[in-house]
Write a protein that holds these residues in place. Structure first.
Motif, PDB file in Angstrom:
ATOM      1  N   SER A   1       8.542  14.342  -4.214  1.00  0.00           N
ATOM      2  CA  SER A   1       8.745  12.881  -4.303  1.00  0.00           C
ATOM      3  C   SER A   1       7.370  12.221  -4.287  1.00  0.00           C
TER       4      SER A   1
ATOM      5  N   SER B   1       4.802  11.444   0.656  1.00  0.00           N
ATOM      6  CA  SER B   1       5.587  12.637   1.019  1.00  0.00           C
ATOM      7  C   SER B   1       4.690  13.805   1.426  1.00  0.00           C
ATOM      8  N   SER B   2       4.544  13.956   2.729  1.00  0.00           N
ATOM      9  CA  SER B   2       3.652  15.009   3.232  1.00  0.00           C
ATOM     10  C   SER B   2       4.229  16.403   2.960  1.00  0.00           C
ATOM     11  N   TRP B   3       5.567  16.533   2.964  1.00  0.00           N
ATOM     12  CA  TRP B   3       6.137  17.859   2.703  1.00  0.00           C
ATOM     13  C   TRP B   3       5.974  18.228   1.237  1.00  0.00           C
TER      14      TRP B   3
ATOM     15  N   SER C   1      13.987   9.561  -3.950  1.00  0.00           N
ATOM     16  CA  SER C   1      15.247   9.749  -3.239  1.00  0.00           C
ATOM     17  C   SER C   1      15.864   8.427  -2.780  1.00  0.00           C
TER      18      SER C   1
ATOM     19  N   ARG D   1      19.565  10.613  -5.938  1.00  0.00           N
ATOM     20  CA  ARG D   1      19.956  11.421  -4.768  1.00  0.00           C
ATOM     21  C   ARG D   1      21.006  12.456  -5.172  1.00  0.00           C
TER      22      ARG D   1
ATOM     23  N   PHE E   1      18.924  18.279   0.288  1.00  0.00           N
ATOM     24  CA  PHE E   1      18.621  16.892  -0.063  1.00  0.00           C
ATOM     25  C   PHE E   1      17.130  16.602   0.034  1.00  0.00           C
ATOM     26  N   LEU E   2      16.389  17.573   0.527  1.00  0.00           N
ATOM     27  CA  LEU E   2      14.987  17.311   0.823  1.00  0.00           C
ATOM     28  C   LEU E   2      14.080  17.968  -0.203  1.00  0.00           C
ATOM     29  N   VAL E   3      12.894  17.414  -0.338  1.00  0.00           N
ATOM     30  CA  VAL E   3      11.851  18.025  -1.149  1.00  0.00           C
ATOM     31  C   VAL E   3      10.731  18.453  -0.206  1.00  0.00           C
ATOM     32  N   PRO E   4       9.942  19.449  -0.615  1.00  0.00           N
ATOM     33  CA  PRO E   4       9.883  20.106  -1.914  1.00  0.00           C
ATOM     34  C   PRO E   4      10.991  21.145  -2.093  1.00  0.00           C
TER      35      PRO E   4
ATOM     36  N   ASP F   1      12.723  24.049   1.481  1.00  0.00           N
ATOM     37  CA  ASP F   1      12.121  24.095   2.815  1.00  0.00           C
ATOM     38  C   ASP F   1      10.725  24.720   2.680  1.00  0.00           C
ATOM     39  N   THR F   2       9.745  23.981   3.148  1.00  0.00           N
ATOM     40  CA  THR F   2       8.346  24.337   2.891  1.00  0.00           C
ATOM     41  C   THR F   2       7.964  25.719   3.422  1.00  0.00           C
ATOM     42  N   LEU F   3       8.455  26.053   4.610  1.00  0.00           N
ATOM     43  CA  LEU F   3       8.088  27.379   5.143  1.00  0.00           C
ATOM     44  C   LEU F   3       8.710  28.495   4.311  1.00  0.00           C
TER      45      LEU F   3
ATOM     46  N   HIS G   1       5.668  22.736  11.364  1.00  0.00           N
ATOM     47  CA  HIS G   1       6.949  22.600  10.663  1.00  0.00           C
ATOM     48  C   HIS G   1       8.030  22.036  11.580  1.00  0.00           C
TER      49      HIS G   1
HETATM   50  N1  LIG Z   1      11.793  20.822   6.771  1.00  0.00           N
HETATM   51  C1  LIG Z   1      11.660  20.321   5.421  1.00  0.00           C
HETATM   52  C2  LIG Z   1      11.254  18.862   5.478  1.00  0.00           C
HETATM   53  C3  LIG Z   1      11.262  18.235   4.111  1.00  0.00           C
HETATM   54  C4  LIG Z   1      11.327  16.727   4.172  1.00  0.00           C
HETATM   55  O1  LIG Z   1      11.576  16.113   5.235  1.00  0.00           O
HETATM   56  N2  LIG Z   1      11.102  16.108   3.016  1.00  0.00           N
HETATM   57  C5  LIG Z   1      11.197  14.666   2.897  1.00  0.00           C
HETATM   58  C6  LIG Z   1      10.050  14.113   2.072  1.00  0.00           C
HETATM   59  S1  LIG Z   1       8.485  14.319   2.881  1.00  0.00           S
HETATM   60  C7  LIG Z   1      12.456  14.317   2.116  1.00  0.00           C
HETATM   61  O2  LIG Z   1      12.794  14.995   1.167  1.00  0.00           O
HETATM   62  N3  LIG Z   1      13.172  13.281   2.527  1.00  0.00           N
HETATM   63  C8  LIG Z   1      14.382  12.910   1.837  1.00  0.00           C
HETATM   64  C9  LIG Z   1      14.523  11.470   1.690  1.00  0.00           C
HETATM   65  O3  LIG Z   1      13.513  10.786   1.856  1.00  0.00           O
HETATM   66  O4  LIG Z   1      15.605  11.040   1.349  1.00  0.00           O
HETATM   67  C10 LIG Z   1      10.618  21.168   4.691  1.00  0.00           C
HETATM   68  O5  LIG Z   1       9.928  21.918   5.368  1.00  0.00           O
HETATM   69  O6  LIG Z   1      10.521  21.143   3.461  1.00  0.00           O
END
Ligand SMILES: N[C@@H](CCC(=O)N[C@@H](CS)C(=O)NCC(=O)O)C(=O)O
Length: 217
Positions: free
Chosen positions: A9, A14-16, A38, A44, A54-57, A68-70, A104
């Motif tokens: 995103s 977006s730090s992840w 998102s 979405r 639902f999350l990126v990356p 999930d980043t890890l 994480h």
């Molecule tokens: N634990 C997840 C955290 C990922 C996360 O929180 N991503 C955020 C963006 S930094 C996201 O996708 N949020 C969804 C939203 O904003 O609706 C990972 O390691 O990838």
């Protein structure tokens, strides 16, 4: 190598996304970026198809989908075992996984009090005392790693841990967090990492602003 697509995103916020992207660069993966916002309900729905959390990356690599980043990091370490994502020495590898795991799953106060905002510089920002404990713990991790492995990266060479802590370096710069010489040198190294400068340059060109994250603190 199979075609890879990394869904991310905002590059500014977006730090992840940044961590996942740095890991793909570190792995030497040829990949396309797919940027989703998102905030938009139709996007979405598309994101849910791309990333079950639902999350990126989220990385699609051939038939493999990993989110999930890890998990992305562990997958890339298997795909590119010589890229140095995990240190070769077993003790250093365990240490690297431990400090990366802490980033994480922890540092919630730091992450909520100092949101990543690469375009901003907020020198007057006063750090909430709840976040100071997290900041001090980051410093302790960095000092121990730099002293043990000799720098300039946390485990000597670039590794997963640097990708995990790179957004923290950016936050410290945005909010002018005071640093000692060792931590300042580490932040400077990370902010000068070519992949990092490439991402930041792109973030600065992003038109969209998320007003709720742009409030003056
Ligand atoms: N634990 C997840 C955290 C990922 C996360 O929180 N991503 C955020 C963006 S930094 C996201 O996708 N949020 C969804 C939203 O904003 O609706 C990972 O390691 O990838």
């Amino acid at each position: 190598m199979a075609t890879a697509v990394l869904t991310i995103s905002s590059k500014n916020y977006s730090s992840w996304s940044l961590r996942g992207w740095l890991l793909c660069k570190m792995a030497g993966l040829e990949f396309e970026e797919k940027t989703v916002s998102s905030e938009d309900p139709s996007v979405r729905a598309e994101l849910l198809l791309l990333s079950p959390s639902f999350l990126v990356p989220c990385l699609q690599h051939g038939n493999v989908k990993v989110w999930d980043t890890l998990a992305i990091a562990e997958y890339l370490a298997e795909v590119s075992p010589d890229a140095g994502i995990l240190p070769k020495d077993i003790a250093a590898r365990a240490h690297c996984r431990a400090v990366s795991g802490e980033m994480h799953s922890g540092f919630h106060n730091l992450r909520s009090a100092l949101p990543m905002n690469l375009k901003a510089h907020l020198p007057e920002f006063s750090v909430w005392t709840g976040a100071q404990g997290d900041i001090d713990h980051v410093f302790a991790i960095w000092r121990e790693c730099l002293a043990t492995y000799g720098g300039p990266y946390l485990f000597g060479e670039l590794s997963l841990a640097d990708a995990m802590y790179a957004p923290v370096c950016a936050r410290f710069q945005t909010y002018d967090v005071p640093l000692d010489a060792a931590c300042a040198a580490y932040c400077e190294t990370i902010m000068g990492w070519p992949a990092m400068t490439e991402w930041i340059a792109a973030a600065k060109l992003e038109p969209d602003e998320l007003e709720e994250l742009d409030v003056e603190f």
